[in-house]
Design a protein around this motif. Sequence first.
Motif, mmCIF file in Angstrom:
data_model
loop_
_atom_site.group_PDB
_atom_site.id
_atom_site.type_symbol
_atom_site.label_atom_id
_atom_site.label_comp_id
_atom_site.label_asym_id
_atom_site.label_seq_id
_atom_site.Cartn_x
_atom_site.Cartn_y
_atom_site.Cartn_z
ATOM 1 N N UNK A 143 0.708 -1.180 -0.041
ATOM 2 C CA UNK A 143 0.002 -0.047 0.124
ATOM 3 C C UNK A 143 1.005 1.364 -0.023
ATOM 4 N N UNK A 144 0.220 2.416 -0.067
ATOM 5 C CA UNK A 144 1.032 3.734 -0.075
ATOM 6 C C UNK A 144 2.027 3.754 1.244
ATOM 7 N N UNK A 145 1.633 3.397 2.086
ATOM 8 C CA UNK A 145 2.632 3.390 3.346
ATOM 9 C C UNK A 145 3.104 1.882 3.941
ATOM 10 N N UNK A 146 2.885 0.961 2.840
ATOM 11 C CA UNK A 146 3.268 -0.360 3.534
ATOM 12 C C UNK A 146 4.685 -0.547 3.739
ATOM 13 N N UNK A 147 5.437 -1.595 4.402
ATOM 14 C CA UNK A 147 6.563 -1.517 4.637
ATOM 15 C C UNK A 147 7.448 -2.006 3.584
ATOM 16 N N UNK A 152 11.525 0.179 -0.591
ATOM 17 C CA UNK A 152 12.060 0.344 -1.797
ATOM 18 C C UNK A 152 12.107 1.950 -2.118
ATOM 19 N N UNK A 153 11.183 2.789 -1.464
ATOM 20 C CA UNK A 153 11.438 4.082 -1.675
ATOM 21 C C UNK A 153 12.635 4.586 -0.798
ATOM 22 N N UNK A 154 13.090 4.046 0.336
ATOM 23 C CA UNK A 154 14.328 4.327 0.996
ATOM 24 C C UNK A 154 15.489 3.705 0.274
ATOM 25 N N UNK A 155 15.357 2.820 -0.458
ATOM 26 C CA UNK A 155 16.420 2.366 -1.367
ATOM 27 C C UNK A 155 16.681 2.755 -2.547
ATOM 28 N N UNK A 156 15.846 3.828 -2.821
ATOM 29 C CA UNK A 156 15.950 4.483 -4.086
ATOM 30 C C UNK A 156 15.305 3.884 -5.387
ATOM 31 N N UNK A 157 14.816 2.907 -5.093
ATOM 32 C CA UNK A 157 14.321 1.759 -6.257
ATOM 33 C C UNK A 157 13.302 2.293 -7.119
#
Length: 341
Positions: A143-147, A152-157
């Motif tokens: 989901x939008x705020x799923x783990x 993936x956002x923190x890793x820049x993917x």
Amino acid sequence: MDKKKKRKHIEYGRYGYFFIAPFFIAYCLFQLWPLFNTFYYSTLSYYKRNGREFIEFCGLDNFKNILGLTAGEKGYALIYLKNTLTMWVCNFIPQILVSLLLAVWLTDNIVKLKAQGAYKIIIYLPSIITAASVSVLFNAMFSQYGPITQTLRDMGIISQKFNFMTSVGGTRGLISFILFWMWYGNTTLLLISGVLGIDPSLYEAADIDGATGWKKFRYLTLPLLKPIMLYVLITSAIGGLQMYDIPALFNTTSVRSSSSYSSCISPTISSMISSIVTIPDVPPNSSTTMAMYIMRLYQSDVGKAAAVSVFLFILTLIISLIFFGTMTDRSEKKYKKGGNR
């Protein structure tokens, strides 16, 4: 005397028909008759308005409407067929490749993997999990705020604004991955049974000739797995074209959760939250399948729903015949044409 002997002789073969009769009776009542009935309803304009039912004969008009051949009608059947085929191909190609790899790996006499039974159980476990549980699980993780989305956002993917639930590719990709994850175990066990049915002496002869692992796989395993591969292809095509549970449940999870949350708060607070935060929704028609389209039409126009069902049946039949034609050995075809010589 002859008559007495005939009376004493009991024909046990006829009792076999009593054992197979329940299957054929159930098949005729619940499958064959509904199939013919669907063909009949596809030629009718059968719809409900204001609690009343209207039935009119319309011939092939329902087929023209669902295919967009009539003026003013959009070919939704072709749009949803494209979605269905896309998600089926995206999950079946990696499924068959991974299943082939695992089947060869688990049956290789050189590798001699220990605890093969445990590996087979682990591989098959996703197949017994219910579709509702899997849909809720993946919807929560992606989901939008799923783990997984946050990771993936923190890793820049993926970008910070990317959302799997509002992306066409993300939604289709997730549904394809769920279907792959759920059914690759079943395909693996089928291919394992096919590999174990191959005569081991053929591999021993190939080892004596100095054949490598790739050559044994290409020239022995793959050709001799054609009957099992044909079964896997046809059953996967039938199941893929009729997929309903995962796309339907996956698409409605976020909507239901947001609606149930908003019903617990006052309308004023709900309007304030909706003005600040936009609740993500699945892109329209991005993952709607043919089976979902049939269920949607059934609520308003039974005739069009029956026409889509007949169209799906004919398409499945054509794809199955193509698989039969391409997977049949050429030498076997020549032998059948030439007769027994």
